[in-house]
Design a protein around this motif. Structure first.
Motif, PDB file in Angstrom:
ATOM      1  N   ILE A 114       5.872  41.800  57.351  1.00  0.00           N
ATOM      2  CA  ILE A 114       6.913  42.752  56.974  1.00  0.00           C
ATOM      3  C   ILE A 114       6.879  43.913  57.951  1.00  0.00           C
ATOM      4  CG2 ILE A 114       7.706  44.254  55.116  1.00  0.00           C
ATOM      5  CD1 ILE A 114       6.227  42.323  53.225  1.00  0.00           C
ATOM      6  N   PRO A 115       7.998  44.299  58.557  1.00  0.00           N
ATOM      7  CA  PRO A 115       7.984  45.361  59.555  1.00  0.00           C
ATOM      8  C   PRO A 115       7.379  46.654  59.059  1.00  0.00           C
ATOM      9  CG  PRO A 115      10.107  44.226  59.530  1.00  0.00           C
ATOM     10  CD  PRO A 115       9.333  43.716  58.351  1.00  0.00           C
ATOM     11  N   ASP A 116       7.532  46.943  57.803  1.00  0.00           N
ATOM     12  CA  ASP A 116       7.022  48.209  57.278  1.00  0.00           C
ATOM     13  C   ASP A 116       5.523  48.171  57.047  1.00  0.00           C
ATOM     14  OD1 ASP A 116       7.550  50.807  56.559  1.00  0.00           O
ATOM     15  OD2 ASP A 116       7.614  50.337  54.428  1.00  0.00           O
ATOM     16  N   SER A 117       4.916  46.982  57.204  1.00  0.00           N
ATOM     17  CA  SER A 117       3.496  46.851  56.926  1.00  0.00           C
ATOM     18  C   SER A 117       2.686  46.566  58.169  1.00  0.00           C
ATOM     19  CB  SER A 117       3.266  45.710  55.920  1.00  0.00           C
ATOM     20  OG  SER A 117       3.987  45.955  54.740  1.00  0.00           O
ATOM     21  N   ALA A 118       3.328  46.193  59.263  1.00  0.00           N
ATOM     22  CA  ALA A 118       2.600  45.862  60.492  1.00  0.00           C
ATOM     23  C   ALA A 118       2.755  47.001  61.480  1.00  0.00           C
ATOM     24  CB  ALA A 118       3.140  44.570  61.081  1.00  0.00           C
ATOM     25  N   TYR A 119       1.711  47.254  62.220  1.00  0.00           N
ATOM     26  CA  TYR A 119       1.737  48.342  63.188  1.00  0.00           C
ATOM     27  C   TYR A 119       1.062  47.873  64.453  1.00  0.00           C
ATOM     28  CZ  TYR A 119       1.990  53.163  64.777  1.00  0.00           C
ATOM     29  OH  TYR A 119       2.292  54.299  65.462  1.00  0.00           O
ATOM     30  N   PRO A 120       1.746  47.833  65.615  1.00  0.00           N
ATOM     31  CA  PRO A 120       1.149  47.309  66.838  1.00  0.00           C
ATOM     32  C   PRO A 120       0.057  48.213  67.360  1.00  0.00           C
ATOM     33  CG  PRO A 120       3.323  48.233  67.262  1.00  0.00           C
ATOM     34  CD  PRO A 120       3.141  48.242  65.775  1.00  0.00           C
ATOM     35  N   LEU A 121      -0.994  47.592  67.911  1.00  0.00           N
ATOM     36  CA  LEU A 121      -2.126  48.361  68.423  1.00  0.00           C
ATOM     37  C   LEU A 121      -1.726  49.227  69.605  1.00  0.00           C
ATOM     38  CD1 LEU A 121      -4.946  45.662  68.308  1.00  0.00           C
ATOM     39  CD2 LEU A 121      -4.573  47.526  66.716  1.00  0.00           C
ATOM     40  N   SER A 122      -0.764  48.774  70.403  1.00  0.00           N
ATOM     41  CA  SER A 122      -0.390  49.512  71.599  1.00  0.00           C
ATOM     42  C   SER A 122       0.291  50.831  71.269  1.00  0.00           C
ATOM     43  CB  SER A 122       0.539  48.653  72.461  1.00  0.00           C
ATOM     44  OG  SER A 122       1.689  48.288  71.733  1.00  0.00           O
ATOM     45  N   ASP A 123       0.786  51.000  70.039  1.00  0.00           N
ATOM     46  CA  ASP A 123       1.509  52.215  69.676  1.00  0.00           C
ATOM     47  C   ASP A 123       0.617  53.287  69.064  1.00  0.00           C
ATOM     48  OD1 ASP A 123       3.757  51.025  70.587  1.00  0.00           O
ATOM     49  OD2 ASP A 123       4.532  50.445  68.618  1.00  0.00           O
ATOM     50  N   ASN A 206       0.011  44.271  45.152  1.00  0.00           N
ATOM     51  CA  ASN A 206      -0.283  43.772  46.495  1.00  0.00           C
ATOM     52  C   ASN A 206      -1.265  44.720  47.169  1.00  0.00           C
ATOM     53  OD1 ASN A 206       1.939  45.701  46.491  1.00  0.00           O
ATOM     54  ND2 ASN A 206       2.140  45.290  48.693  1.00  0.00           N
ATOM     55  N   HIS A 207      -1.979  44.218  48.170  1.00  0.00           N
ATOM     56  CA  HIS A 207      -3.054  44.991  48.813  1.00  0.00           C
ATOM     57  C   HIS A 207      -2.843  44.960  50.320  1.00  0.00           C
ATOM     58  CE1 HIS A 207      -6.613  47.212  48.960  1.00  0.00           C
ATOM     59  NE2 HIS A 207      -7.525  46.273  48.790  1.00  0.00           N
ATOM     60  N   GLN A 208      -2.519  46.141  50.886  1.00  0.00           N
ATOM     61  CA  GLN A 208      -2.233  46.222  52.313  1.00  0.00           C
ATOM     62  C   GLN A 208      -3.158  47.149  53.081  1.00  0.00           C
ATOM     63  OE1 GLN A 208       1.852  47.436  52.738  1.00  0.00           O
ATOM     64  NE2 GLN A 208       2.672  45.451  52.116  1.00  0.00           N
ATOM     65  N   ARG A 282      -7.337  42.645  51.528  1.00  0.00           N
ATOM     66  CA  ARG A 282      -6.179  43.269  52.146  1.00  0.00           C
ATOM     67  C   ARG A 282      -5.474  42.308  53.099  1.00  0.00           C
ATOM     68  NH1 ARG A 282      -9.227  48.440  54.401  1.00  0.00           N
ATOM     69  NH2 ARG A 282     -10.894  46.909  54.295  1.00  0.00           N
ATOM     70  N   SER A 283      -4.170  42.346  53.087  1.00  0.00           N
ATOM     71  CA  SER A 283      -3.387  41.519  53.997  1.00  0.00           C
ATOM     72  C   SER A 283      -3.450  42.093  55.407  1.00  0.00           C
ATOM     73  CB  SER A 283      -1.927  41.460  53.525  1.00  0.00           C
ATOM     74  OG  SER A 283      -1.123  40.781  54.462  1.00  0.00           O
ATOM     75  N   LYS A 284      -3.651  41.229  56.399  1.00  0.00           N
ATOM     76  CA  LYS A 284      -3.762  41.684  57.787  1.00  0.00           C
ATOM     77  C   LYS A 284      -2.418  41.810  58.484  1.00  0.00           C
ATOM     78  CE  LYS A 284      -8.392  39.791  58.499  1.00  0.00           C
ATOM     79  NZ  LYS A 284      -9.235  38.881  59.324  1.00  0.00           N
ATOM     80  N   ASP A 285      -1.400  41.138  57.994  1.00  0.00           N
ATOM     81  CA  ASP A 285      -0.107  41.165  58.665  1.00  0.00           C
ATOM     82  C   ASP A 285       1.027  41.654  57.765  1.00  0.00           C
ATOM     83  OD1 ASP A 285       0.041  39.056  56.958  1.00  0.00           O
ATOM     84  OD2 ASP A 285       0.423  37.526  58.475  1.00  0.00           O
ATOM     85  N   GLY A 286       0.699  42.131  56.579  1.00  0.00           N
ATOM     86  CA  GLY A 286       1.731  42.630  55.684  1.00  0.00           C
ATOM     87  C   GLY A 286       2.345  41.582  54.796  1.00  0.00           C
ATOM     88  N   LYS A 287       2.074  40.301  55.065  1.00  0.00           N
ATOM     89  CA  LYS A 287       2.635  39.238  54.232  1.00  0.00           C
ATOM     90  C   LYS A 287       1.883  39.156  52.905  1.00  0.00           C
ATOM     91  CE  LYS A 287       4.157  36.356  58.106  1.00  0.00           C
ATOM     92  NZ  LYS A 287       4.015  35.033  58.767  1.00  0.00           N
ATOM     93  N   ASP A 357       9.799  39.940  45.739  1.00  0.00           N
ATOM     94  CA  ASP A 357      11.212  40.344  45.836  1.00  0.00           C
ATOM     95  C   ASP A 357      11.344  41.811  46.261  1.00  0.00           C
ATOM     96  OD1 ASP A 357      11.958  37.820  45.057  1.00  0.00           O
ATOM     97  OD2 ASP A 357      12.276  38.333  42.943  1.00  0.00           O
ATOM     98  N   ALA A 358      10.496  42.659  45.701  1.00  0.00           N
ATOM     99  CA  ALA A 358      10.561  44.072  46.071  1.00  0.00           C
ATOM    100  C   ALA A 358      10.196  44.269  47.538  1.00  0.00           C
ATOM    101  CB  ALA A 358       9.610  44.886  45.178  1.00  0.00           C
ATOM    102  N   LEU A 359       9.201  43.553  48.012  1.00  0.00           N
ATOM    103  CA  LEU A 359       8.829  43.654  49.424  1.00  0.00           C
ATOM    104  C   LEU A 359       9.946  43.145  50.328  1.00  0.00           C
ATOM    105  CD1 LEU A 359       5.106  42.446  49.299  1.00  0.00           C
ATOM    106  CD2 LEU A 359       5.913  44.750  49.816  1.00  0.00           C
TER     107      LEU A 359
END
Length: 363
Positions: A114-123, A206-208, A282-287, A357-359
């Motif tokens: 999910i874009p709102d849950s993943a954050y690239p290391l380069s940023d 859910n656990h992020q 915890r989910s590593k990729d937001g899924k 569904d909410a995610l």
């Protein structure tokens, strides 16, 4: 028989790398005064494409200088220089390619889930690191002062509210609110779906991120978390967890898991609520990962409702594996309607579908 001119041409041809990869030289004999007597020696200095050879000596007699010299070179064993050069180049190219093999580091957080849950290391920026340091400084200072209040009131909590421990959770809410307030905002949706504080229930979410605990404590509900036994060893944090009544669990230990579930059932029967992360970690990729049925089996056996909660944004602010940083952002907490039933599988599917569904809608 050859004359002197032909002799020199043969010498030149023998020294050429296309004919023989040996460098030939001559020197004047110390025992013979005539300069026409030549002494040829084969040196061990190889040209490109030749291995070391045994010394071969070609001698011309004194009389042969008058009538020419017959030059019968020894037969030498040597591969053509271009074959060796080709093999040498291939070997060097292979070694260089092996030595300079590129190493690619790929973030498991970037561009997945999910874009709102993943954050690239380069940023990751310097500001995120500074915010992370500030976050832990604030939470440590708040914990040092508030732990004194928890210790002071703990005897009274054990006497009058041994199972719910509302007073201790009130301090935990203050601690979590003071920690997150300077760094990010929490938005709540559908708070009317929360059961009354005195009604026992099984809460699942859910656990992020590591921030999920802080976010859930701000709800002000005295539900018992389940935590790894190793965390209880930390000063202040471990003490606070003991006074809150957090349930210890040894992972990969079936006996510890059974004891944990039994304790959860006992707490629910005595009026306390419990909280589960059904994903287990915890989910590593937001899924959203698969749910385990332990929490729903407990709810079905005791006959209490299951309250699904969706957390959005915590994985972006503090990604899993990068607990030292704190990115800017906001968090949303969605409370879903309680689910009741006696079938653990049905409860599990309904709770997971509500959170998924909410995610999906927020993503």
């Amino acid at each position: 028989m050859l004359n002197n001119n032909n002799t020199m041409e043969m010498v030149a041809s023998l020294s050429h790398p296309f004919h023989c990869p040996l460098r030939l030289r001559y020197k004047r004999s110390s025992n013979i005064s005539q300069p026409s007597l030549l002494q040829f020696r084969a040196c061990k200095e190889p040209f490109v494409g030749c291995s070391t050879y045994k010394q071969a000596v070609l001698w011309n007699s004194y009389n042969s200088t008058l009538n020419g010299a017959s030059c019968i070179p020894r037969k030498h064993v040597c591969e053509p220089w271009y074959n060796y050069l080709q093999e040498f180049n291939q070997t060097m190219v292979h070694k260089q390619a092996k030595a300079s093999r590129p190493v690619v580091v790929r973030s498991e957080l970037a561009g997945t889930g999910i874009p709102d849950s993943a954050y690239p290391l380069s940023d990751i920026t310097f500001g995120s690191k500074v915010r992370g340091i500030g976050f832990y400084v604030v939470t440590a200072i708040a914990a040092i002062f508030l732990i004194v209040l928890m210790i002071a009131q703990h005897p009274f909590v054990l006497l009058f509210d041994q199972y719910r421990r509302k007073a201790q959770f009130s301090i935990a809410k203050i601690w979590a609110s003071l920690t997150v307030a300077p760094f990010f905002k929490i938005e709540y949706e559908r708070l009317e779906n929360l059961p009354p504080p005195d009604v026992p229930a099984v809460y699942v979410s859910n656990h992020q991120s590591f921030l999920d605990i802080y976010t859930l404590l701000t709800l002000g509900r005295s539900f018992k978390f389940i935590s790894k036994t190793g965390i209880f060893l930390f000063p202040i944090i471990g003490w606070a967890m003991l006074m809150l009544g957090v349930i210890p669990l040894k992972r990969m230990d079936s006996r510890s898991q059974m004891e944990c579930l039994k304790r959860c059932m006992d707490l629910l029967k005595k009026g306390a609520s419990v909280f589960f992360f059904p994903e287990g970690t915890r989910s590593k990729d937001g899924k959203l990962c698969a749910f385990k049925k332990g929490a729903f089996s407990v709810a079905a056996k005791v006959g209490v409702p299951v309250v699904p909660i969706t957390l959005i944004g915590t994985g972006k602010i503090m990604p899993t594996g990068l607990e030292g940083i704190l990115n800017p952002g906001s968090v949303k907490v969605i409370i879903h309607k309680p689910i009741e039933g006696s079938d653990a599988a049905v409860l599990c599917n309904e709770a997971r579908n509500a959170i998924a569904d909410a995610l999906q809608h927020q993503g």
